[in-house]
Design a protein around this motif. Structure first.
Motif, PDB file in Angstrom:
ATOM      1  N   TYR A 128       0.848  -1.196   0.000  1.00  0.00           N
ATOM      2  CA  TYR A 128       0.000   0.000   0.000  1.00  0.00           C
ATOM      3  C   TYR A 128       0.883   1.245   0.000  1.00  0.00           C
ATOM      4  CZ  TYR A 128       1.159   0.162   4.981  1.00  0.00           C
ATOM      5  OH  TYR A 128       1.837   0.201   6.181  1.00  0.00           O
ATOM      6  N   ALA A 129       0.321   2.346  -0.465  1.00  0.00           N
ATOM      7  CA  ALA A 129       1.057   3.610  -0.512  1.00  0.00           C
ATOM      8  C   ALA A 129       1.188   4.184   0.886  1.00  0.00           C
ATOM      9  CB  ALA A 129       0.347   4.604  -1.424  1.00  0.00           C
ATOM     10  N   ARG A 130       2.357   4.759   1.158  1.00  0.00           N
ATOM     11  CA  ARG A 130       2.582   5.349   2.491  1.00  0.00           C
ATOM     12  C   ARG A 130       1.715   6.589   2.695  1.00  0.00           C
ATOM     13  NH1 ARG A 130       5.788   3.063   6.356  1.00  0.00           N
ATOM     14  NH2 ARG A 130       7.391   2.656   4.797  1.00  0.00           N
ATOM     15  N   LEU A 131       1.564   7.397   1.657  1.00  0.00           N
ATOM     16  CA  LEU A 131       0.751   8.606   1.736  1.00  0.00           C
ATOM     17  C   LEU A 131      -0.478   8.437   0.858  1.00  0.00           C
ATOM     18  CD1 LEU A 131       3.546  11.345   1.438  1.00  0.00           C
ATOM     19  CD2 LEU A 131       2.606  10.316   3.525  1.00  0.00           C
ATOM     20  N   GLY A 178       3.334  14.180   4.392  1.00  0.00           N
ATOM     21  CA  GLY A 178       2.000  14.391   3.850  1.00  0.00           C
ATOM     22  C   GLY A 178       1.047  14.969   4.874  1.00  0.00           C
ATOM     23  N   ARG A 179       0.148  15.844   4.428  1.00  0.00           N
ATOM     24  CA  ARG A 179      -0.865  16.471   5.298  1.00  0.00           C
ATOM     25  C   ARG A 179      -2.248  16.059   4.826  1.00  0.00           C
ATOM     26  NH1 ARG A 179      -5.243  19.365   7.364  1.00  0.00           N
ATOM     27  NH2 ARG A 179      -4.548  20.887   8.922  1.00  0.00           N
ATOM     28  N   THR A 180      -3.045  15.496   5.725  1.00  0.00           N
ATOM     29  CA  THR A 180      -4.370  15.036   5.352  1.00  0.00           C
ATOM     30  C   THR A 180      -5.295  16.211   5.026  1.00  0.00           C
ATOM     31  OG1 THR A 180      -6.264  13.687   6.017  1.00  0.00           O
ATOM     32  CG2 THR A 180      -5.209  15.005   7.731  1.00  0.00           C
ATOM     33  N   ILE A 181      -6.201  15.975   4.076  1.00  0.00           N
ATOM     34  CA  ILE A 181      -7.289  16.935   3.838  1.00  0.00           C
ATOM     35  C   ILE A 181      -8.627  16.203   3.955  1.00  0.00           C
ATOM     36  CG2 ILE A 181      -5.950  18.501   2.390  1.00  0.00           C
ATOM     37  CD1 ILE A 181      -7.289  17.179  -0.048  1.00  0.00           C
ATOM     38  N   SER A 182      -8.560  15.014   4.593  1.00  0.00           N
ATOM     39  CA  SER A 182      -9.782  14.205   4.717  1.00  0.00           C
ATOM     40  C   SER A 182     -10.100  13.885   6.172  1.00  0.00           C
ATOM     41  CB  SER A 182      -9.625  12.899   3.925  1.00  0.00           C
ATOM     42  OG  SER A 182      -8.521  12.158   4.404  1.00  0.00           O
ATOM     43  N   ASN A 183      -9.662  14.782   7.076  1.00  0.00           N
ATOM     44  CA  ASN A 183      -9.954  14.634   8.513  1.00  0.00           C
ATOM     45  C   ASN A 183      -9.394  13.351   9.119  1.00  0.00           C
ATOM     46  OD1 ASN A 183     -11.433  17.094   8.689  1.00  0.00           O
ATOM     47  ND2 ASN A 183     -13.205  16.063   7.778  1.00  0.00           N
ATOM     48  N   PRO A 230      -7.167  11.230  11.536  1.00  0.00           N
ATOM     49  CA  PRO A 230      -6.678  11.618  12.870  1.00  0.00           C
ATOM     50  C   PRO A 230      -5.193  11.975  12.890  1.00  0.00           C
ATOM     51  CG  PRO A 230      -7.210   9.260  12.758  1.00  0.00           C
ATOM     52  CD  PRO A 230      -7.798   9.895  11.542  1.00  0.00           C
ATOM     53  N   ALA A 231      -4.402  11.370  12.020  1.00  0.00           N
ATOM     54  CA  ALA A 231      -2.983  11.733  11.921  1.00  0.00           C
ATOM     55  C   ALA A 231      -2.858  12.862  10.909  1.00  0.00           C
ATOM     56  CB  ALA A 231      -2.152  10.530  11.493  1.00  0.00           C
ATOM     57  N   LYS A 232      -2.761  14.096  11.417  1.00  0.00           N
ATOM     58  CA  LYS A 232      -2.762  15.255  10.521  1.00  0.00           C
ATOM     59  C   LYS A 232      -1.570  15.214   9.576  1.00  0.00           C
ATOM     60  CE  LYS A 232      -3.952  19.261  12.223  1.00  0.00           C
ATOM     61  NZ  LYS A 232      -3.889  20.585  12.903  1.00  0.00           N
ATOM     62  N   TYR A 233      -0.384  14.943  10.118  1.00  0.00           N
ATOM     63  CA  TYR A 233       0.823  14.882   9.305  1.00  0.00           C
ATOM     64  C   TYR A 233       1.473  13.508   9.425  1.00  0.00           C
ATOM     65  CZ  TYR A 233       0.865  19.924   8.428  1.00  0.00           C
ATOM     66  OH  TYR A 233       0.553  21.194   7.999  1.00  0.00           O
TER      67      TYR A 233
END
Length: 542
Positions: free
Chosen positions: A181-184, A204-209, A211-214
């Motif tokens: 699987y892809a890491r990000l 990577g920074r999530t834009i889908s809420n 829980p791990a923001k970065y």
């Protein structure tokens, strides 16, 4: 490793005047060029660049060398890094020796092109960056992108024939119970660069809420997050020019600071400042400002960083942003950060004030706890400043200064490592003149060094960022030897080594005839060494 013939080809096309002229202003004088030396302060130019000899020399401080040495010294780069930097200036393709550990950096470049294309087509990700205040030019400069679904990423590498094992080795993908699987996934991507502008990892920074923001890559063969500063490749030139580095908490802080003109900003990668970061800072020799958020996590991180930097005698201070804002937010609001950076609190003062703020000093028990913590910190500082800091702390705590002067051996720490001058001068000479290494390596195995064998091993392994090695390289009291002096120093060490071998044989349980043979052989080797011959023979050849 870079092939020697490739290095020589690069040096043959690189012009020392052309390269140095990109860093400092040169003036023609006779057949040479002159300038104020970039390596020490002076009013009258004593720095000379010779186009005929393809070298530079300063008659004031003695700095000299070829074009690669200049880049190493000016940009504080290792030998391989300087070669790669020079190659990039001339758009020259270096050739590397083939080995099983070869890393294909092009994979990460291709992945980044894919991420950047996806950012263009993902309106949510692009809008997030614009809402944070990023200009399109900034997005392009830092190579920001967007990582889509794991399936899309797998399809991409399969379509362009990237070997999945190599992608896993570089951290792009990982193996789990359900396969690869892809890491990000569904994250804005931040490529992390080496000092030579090669991508070595991603954050990577999530834009889908999520829980791990970065999320940052885990460590790989080419990436260690505890030894890496995000943005240093963009910031190095400004850091060295301004003699100041700003260390922040995250990607967006660095990017927005650069956009606002504070292009000497970098960030640690999901970790606090560590001992492993210090050689990088020490090598640059600049003032350090740590600038963190005003929440508990930011204050604690600033306290740890300030403690570490104070203990290691770095100049600088800490800045805490108030009202729950971070630098990125403040820049977006148009707030001028220069006065805030200028009013930084010196590290030692920050540590003492922040530590005491955790306790109620009117409570005797808490005051005692605070005192013990402060005293531990004071005794961890360089001894020359301990008394002054103890006086400062006693005034704030309103206690007798003599309490801090009580010697507690358990609290005292010695940071001075014993340096063997003979071994260290050989190591420093090999570091500064790497063309000598192949000529002398067969005569100086690491075991003949009693004090610095690990540092010599780092030289042989080209681990030029090894902290213990840098302790020697950056020690100005250790001389760099000319070639004849280097050979003489090696001979003296070998004579000492074989004399010790003879002494050890006296207490050996080996057969008498074997001991007699070895003693005779060692004596013969010592005689040859004393006559000027450079010779080393291992016991297996005796």
């Amino acid at each position: 490793m870079i092939k020697p013939e490739s290095i020589e080809h690069l040096k043959s096309i690189a012009d020392v005047v052309d390269v140095i002229g990109n860093y400092i202003q040169l003036k023609k004088k006779g057949s040479n060029f002159t300038a104020n030396c970039p390596f020490h302060s002076e009013k009258t130019p004593s720095f000379v660049v010779s186009p005929s000899k393809q070298i530079y020399h300063c008659f004031g401080c003695g700095a000299s060398g070829d074009v690669i040495k200049f880049i190493m010294e000016y940009e504080k780069l290792s030998y391989p890094e300087a070669i790669e930097k020079l190659a990039s200036m001339y758009n020259f393709k270096l050739d590397y020796t083939k080995n099983n550990n070869h890393i294909n950096f092009n994979i990460l470049e291709k992945i980044n092109s894919f991420y950047k294309q996806n950012l263009i087509h993902n309106q949510n990700a692009y809008n997030y960056l614009k809402e944070r205040g990023l200009h399109d030019s900034t997005i392009e400069k830092f190579g920001l992108g967007y990582a889509p679904s794991s399936k899309d990423q797998l399809d991409f590498i399969n379509n362009i024939n990237i070997p999945i094992n190599e992608a896993i080795e570089l951290g792009v993908f990982a193996k789990g119970d359900n396969g690869v699987y892809a890491r990000l996934i569904e994250r804005i991507t931040f490529p992390i660069f080496s000092s030579n502008n090669k991508i070595i990892a991603y954050g990577g920074r999530t834009i889908s809420n999520h829980p791990a923001k970065y999320i940052n890559y885990t460590n790989t063969k080419i990436f260690n997050k505890s030894k890496t500063f995000y943005g240093l490749n963009f910031a190095r030139e400004k850091i060295l020019r301004k003699k100041e580095i700003i260390i922040t908490e995250g990607y967006m802080d660095v990017i927005m600071l650069h956009q606002a003109g504070y292009s000497n900003a970098v960030a640690t990668l999901g970790t606090a400042l560590t001992n492993e970061h210090l050689p990088i800072l020490r090598k640059m020799g600049v003032k350090v400002i740590v600038a963190y958020d005003g929440d508990n996590a930011g204050i604690n991180a600033a306290l740890k960083a300030s403690t570490l930097l104070a203990q290691n005698n770095f100049e600088g201070g800490a800045v805490i942003f108030q009202e729950g804002k971070d630098p990125a937010d403040m820049i977006k609001e148009g707030i001028d950060l220069e006065p805030i950076f200028q009013k930084n609190t010196p590290f030692i003062e920050f540590v003492i004030n922040t530590t005491l703020s955790k306790y109620n000093l009117k409570n005797p028990h808490q005051k005692q706890t605070a005192f013990n913590e402060i005293k531990t910190f004071i005794f961890s500082l360089p001894s020359i400043i301990q008394e002054d800091i103890a006086r400062y702390a006693s005034q704030i705590m309103q206690i007798d200064f003599k309490l801090f002067r009580v010697k507690n051996k358990n609290l005292e720490t010695t940071y001075t490592k014993r340096i063997d001058q003979a071994e260290a001068s050989i190591i420093k000479t090999l570091y500064e003149n790497k063309n000598y290494i192949n000529e002398v390596a067969e005569y100086i195995p690491t075991k003949i060094f009693n004090h610095h064998s690990l540092e010599l091993q780092a030289i042989y392994e080209e681990n030029y960022e090894n902290p213990a090695l840098l302790d020697i390289v950056l020690n100005e009291e250790i001389p760099i030897l000319d070639y004849d002096s280097l050979i003489n120093s090696i001979r003296k060490l070998l004579i000492k080594f074989y004399r010790n071998k003879i002494s050890q044989l006296k207490f050996s349980n080996e057969d008498f005839l074997i001991k007699s043979h070895k003693t005779k052989k060692y004596t013969q080797i010592i005689k040859k060494l004393m006559q000027g011959e450079l010779i080393y023979e291992s016991d297996s050849t005796l």
